[in-house]
Design an enzyme around this catalytic site. Structure first.
Site, mmCIF file in Angstrom:
data_model
loop_
_atom_site.group_PDB
_atom_site.id
_atom_site.type_symbol
_atom_site.label_atom_id
_atom_site.label_comp_id
_atom_site.label_asym_id
_atom_site.label_seq_id
_atom_site.Cartn_x
_atom_site.Cartn_y
_atom_site.Cartn_z
ATOM 1 N N ASN A 153 104.825 17.450 32.868
ATOM 2 C CA ASN A 153 104.554 16.132 33.088
ATOM 3 C C ASN A 153 105.008 15.414 31.444
ATOM 4 O O ASN A 153 105.709 16.023 31.216
ATOM 5 C CB ASN A 153 103.346 15.926 33.202
ATOM 6 C CG ASN A 153 102.056 16.321 32.879
ATOM 7 O OD1 ASN A 153 101.667 17.645 32.704
ATOM 8 N ND2 ASN A 153 100.977 15.852 32.143
ATOM 9 N N ASP A 154 104.079 14.675 30.568
ATOM 10 C CA ASP A 154 104.692 13.724 29.718
ATOM 11 C C ASP A 154 105.347 14.763 28.885
ATOM 12 O O ASP A 154 105.485 15.892 28.757
ATOM 13 C CB ASP A 154 102.939 13.840 29.003
ATOM 14 C CG ASP A 154 101.785 13.357 29.571
ATOM 15 O OD1 ASP A 154 101.809 13.486 30.826
ATOM 16 O OD2 ASP A 154 100.242 12.824 28.948
ATOM 17 N N PHE A 210 96.994 19.658 25.792
ATOM 18 C CA PHE A 210 97.297 18.563 26.050
ATOM 19 C C PHE A 210 98.933 18.144 25.160
ATOM 20 O O PHE A 210 98.532 17.913 24.070
ATOM 21 C CB PHE A 210 95.995 17.811 26.533
ATOM 22 C CG PHE A 210 95.509 17.844 27.730
ATOM 23 C CD1 PHE A 210 95.676 19.053 28.714
ATOM 24 C CD2 PHE A 210 94.569 16.917 28.848
ATOM 25 C CE1 PHE A 210 95.310 18.778 29.995
ATOM 26 C CE2 PHE A 210 94.007 17.332 29.708
ATOM 27 C CZ PHE A 210 94.486 18.252 30.336
ATOM 28 N N SER A 211 98.576 16.323 25.728
ATOM 29 C CA SER A 211 99.772 16.404 24.732
ATOM 30 C C SER A 211 99.587 15.214 23.151
ATOM 31 O O SER A 211 98.438 15.491 23.147
ATOM 32 C CB SER A 211 99.605 14.326 25.374
ATOM 33 O OG SER A 211 100.612 14.653 26.714
ATOM 34 N N ASP A 271 95.557 13.154 23.734
ATOM 35 C CA ASP A 271 96.907 12.279 23.156
ATOM 36 C C ASP A 271 97.206 11.747 21.398
ATOM 37 O O ASP A 271 97.160 10.324 21.980
ATOM 38 C CB ASP A 271 97.380 11.337 24.066
ATOM 39 C CG ASP A 271 97.217 11.635 25.270
ATOM 40 O OD1 ASP A 271 96.899 13.486 26.177
ATOM 41 O OD2 ASP A 271 96.688 10.984 26.533
ATOM 42 N N GLU A 324 96.032 6.394 27.734
ATOM 43 C CA GLU A 324 95.890 7.499 27.640
ATOM 44 C C GLU A 324 97.319 7.606 26.539
ATOM 45 O O GLU A 324 98.262 6.423 27.011
ATOM 46 C CB GLU A 324 96.831 8.899 29.146
ATOM 47 C CG GLU A 324 95.190 8.201 29.917
ATOM 48 C CD GLU A 324 96.095 9.629 31.173
ATOM 49 O OE1 GLU A 324 95.269 10.958 31.434
ATOM 50 O OE2 GLU A 324 97.174 9.681 31.953
HETATM 51 C C1 FRU Z 1 98.936 11.525 30.754
HETATM 52 C C2 FRU Z 1 97.538 13.115 30.602
HETATM 53 C C3 FRU Z 1 97.683 13.065 29.191
HETATM 54 C C4 FRU Z 1 96.960 14.366 29.022
HETATM 55 C C5 FRU Z 1 97.884 14.779 29.692
HETATM 56 C C6 FRU Z 1 97.744 15.944 30.326
HETATM 57 O O1 FRU Z 1 99.679 12.128 32.227
HETATM 58 O O2 FRU Z 1 97.062 12.476 32.045
HETATM 59 O O3 FRU Z 1 95.843 12.535 29.121
HETATM 60 O O4 FRU Z 1 97.448 14.910 27.644
HETATM 61 O O5 FRU Z 1 98.484 14.415 30.826
HETATM 62 O O6 FRU Z 1 98.628 17.354 31.270
#
Ligand code: FRU
Length: 616
Positions: A153-154, A210-211, A271, A324
């Site tokens: 993801n991100d 996480f991010s 984040d 986010e």
């Molecule tokens: C956004 C999110 C962030 C988080 C990450 C976790 O897509 O929910 O807020 O850090 O993905 O994978």
């Protein structure tokens, strides 16, 4: 040493301590069933990878990895029960010369050990020295960044250093669904061809990684050395806390700061996005106060000690989802030279077409407080960075050269990201894009988005060129290049002086199509993917998205369209809007057709380039 045990088929009954071993597992792997949901897999070290067999539809098993009798890490892997969809590699080189045992707890209840033994995974664990990452899937992008395998993801933590664009991303190396969140790492000298590296930051005892963001610290304010890359990310477990790590080897490996966490709050906050503020001579940081729908603004002299200054956003903009992945940077408004700050706020759900999307605010920032611009009615307008369904978690590179503000976004939507019809990999990123600002006729300042100039290097052959095509009710059709499943870049100007809506359609011989309609009188471009191919994996996937064209002269629209195997990105040529949508055609689109129902229009300067497949 051959550790395969044979002959033991004892059933576990009551408190029996007898173990049941599998007869047919691979060399160097011994499987001992301890109980209905508990199995030990002993693995010889000395090979590069242990292949773990995955079945996507199964529940996660908890895999505790014991090294020399001590717990080293815990993974969550959808170990195969009835069939093996694919295998994921686990790095065994790190354990060379050590004793490795996997204590596996499978979630599904079995009535007996005999049942548990039937699981498809046990005979398919294997020790190997190579793992084949070449493309096995028709929807794998040919020219967009995507992990070699696994879930992504991100994009996050991106930083430019010594001519290299480092791209970190939320990665599950052990399956194609969200789990085991770590920072995956790719790097590029040109933003379009990517080298893939081993995982950069893995979960430690504080939680999933996480991010976050990364910066260079040339004045050594944090004390890790002037060449260090400093990263801040959210450690997510029972709480969400902010952790610091640094890299002394150009972003390949990171040391986690023993003084973590550097920021704690009682409620969900994640984040962290930090940057050097030259005007104040301090670091700033934005943190998404997710459930409170606001961004917290901090400052620091040394990246370790952070002071909370203000909160931005309560009640402003789109509020229907968690906030986010923030970003904040200064840009110059085209034409006027005026400087403004752009605050990015990703939101999920609550996007204009459902699910996740990236909104932004334009305003001023004094190092402590962000003050948003208002419209003529005194309201803070809601603005979107992209008018498709598949553009999320977009943030920028730190320290990009030549004053560039280059961003990249995750090309999916939380509504269906885990259901899209791919398995080897799940998700890709958008093309890299350059941010700018322009003032529109409503007096408001908006972001402009164009593909990064490096994207031009992807062009291969000019396969079609038409200076003028006059179109009416009957579609004019032009073939798309057949190379690499029709991946291409299409440039065109739509000239509809009489105001007739003009359709630009991509289609194939199976009846799949994407219809993009420019409506000059409404000043909109719509994108209809309801019949684009495979759409039934989620009720949220079939959709029509709409972009305002922001045009002063609504008779002409200049477009740049990028078609990869499972995505279409549409840019207004000067960047006034971008629109990113996934598509899964049953066979590649092989033609583009133009029509104007209700009048005549011209398609001018049409050029179609085939594109080099850089991922295959
Ligand atoms: C956004 C999110 C962030 C988080 C990450 C976790 O897509 O929910 O807020 O850090 O993905 O994978």
């Amino acid at each position: 040493m051959d550790k395969i045990k044979t002959g033991l088929t004892a059933l576990m009954t009551g408190a029996s301590l007898m173990m049941a071993s599998n007869a047919n597992c691979a060399d160097g792997v011994t499987v001992d069933h301890l109980g209905v949901n508990n199995t030990l897999v002993r693995v010889d070290s000395g090979r590069k990878f242990l292949l773990m067999p995955v079945q996507e539809s199964n529940d996660d098993a908890t895999v505790n990895i014991l090294v020399d009798g001590k717990l080293d890490r815990t993974l969550h892997v959808r170990l195969a029960k009835t069939k093996v969809d694919y295998c994921v590699p686990f790095d065994m080189e790190q354990y060379a010369g050590h004793d490795v045992v996997l204590n596996i707890v499978t979630s599904q209840s079995r009535s007996s050990v005999r049942d548990a033994k039937e699981d498809a995974c046990w005979s398919r664990f294997a020790l190997v020295d190579t793992f084949d990452t070449s493309n096995r899937e028709k929807y794998r992008p040919a020219f967009h960044h995507t992990p070699l395998y696994g879930w992504m993801n991100d994009p996050n933590g991106m930083v430019y250093k010594d001519g290299i664009w480092h791209l970190y991303y939320q990665w599950n190396p052990y399956g194609s669904k969200w789990q085991n969140l770590s920072w995956g790492h790719s790097s590029s000298k040109d933003l379009v061809t990517w080298e893939h590296h081993p995982v950069a930051i893995e979960p430690n005892g504080l939680g999933y990684v996480f991010s976050g963001s990364s910066v260079l610290d040339p004045d050594n304010t944090a004390g890790f050395g002037k060449d260090a890359i400093i990263s801040l990310y959210t450690s997510a477990a029972a709480s969400q806390i902010q952790s610091l790590a640094h890299s002394k080897d150009n972003g390949m490996t990171f040391e986690i700061y023993p003084g973590n966490p550097v920021i704690t709050l009682e409620s969900e906050a994640r984040d962290p996005n930090m940057f050097w503020n030259a005007a104040t001579g301090e670091w700033n940081l934005l943190l998404a106060h997710a459930l409170d729908h606001e961004m917290l603004i901090f400052r620091s002299p040394d990246l370790k000690n952070w002071t909370l200054n203000s909160a931005f956003g309560k009640g402003l903009g789109a509020q229907d989802g968690v906030w986010e992945c923030p970003d904040l940077f200064e840009l110059t408004v085209e034409g006027s030279g005026e400087k403004k700050w752009m605050l990015i706020c990703n939101i999920n759900p609550g996007g204009p077409f459902g699910g996740s999307a990236a909104q932004y605010f334009i305003g001023d920032f004094d190092g402590k407080t962000f003050t948003p611009d208002k419209d003529a009615d005194g309201n803070v307008p809601t603005k979107w960075m992209d008018f498709g369904k598949d553009h999320y978690a977009t943030v920028s590179w730190s320290d990009a050269p030549d004053n560039r503000r280059t961003v990249i976004g995750w090309m999916s939507n939380w509504q269906y990201a885990a259901e899209v019809p791919t398995m080897q990999f799940r998700s890709a990123n958008t093309l890299p894009r350059e941010m700018g600002l322009f003032k529109a006729s409503d007096g408001q300042i908006y972001v402009s988005t164009v593909p990064s100039p490096e994207v031009d290097m992807l062009r291969d052959r000019l396969v079609s060129r038409q200076s003028k095509l006059s179109v009416g009710k009957n579609p004019r059709k032009i073939s798309l290049p057949a190379d690499n499943d029709g991946i291409c870049e299409i440039l065109l100007d739509i000239d509809s002086r009489k105001g007739a809506p003009v359709s630009v359609m991509l289609s194939n011989d199976e009846g799949d199509y994407v219809d993009m309609v420019y409506n000059p009188s409404e000043g909109t471009l719509t994108f209809d993917r309801r019949k684009s191919g495979v759409t039934d994996f989620s009720q949220d996937f079939p959709a029509v998205t709409v972009a305002p064209t922001f045009s002063d002269d609504d008779s002409t629209l200049k477009l740049r369209i990028f078609v990869d195997r499972s995505s279409i990105e549409v840019f207004e040529a000067d960047g006034k809007f971008a629109m990113t949508n996934l598509v899964f055609p049953t066979v590649p689109y092989n033609r583009i057709s133009f029509s104007a129902d209700g009048g005549r229009a011209d398609i001018r300067n049409l050029r179609i380039f085939s594109i080099k497949a850089v991922n295959d």
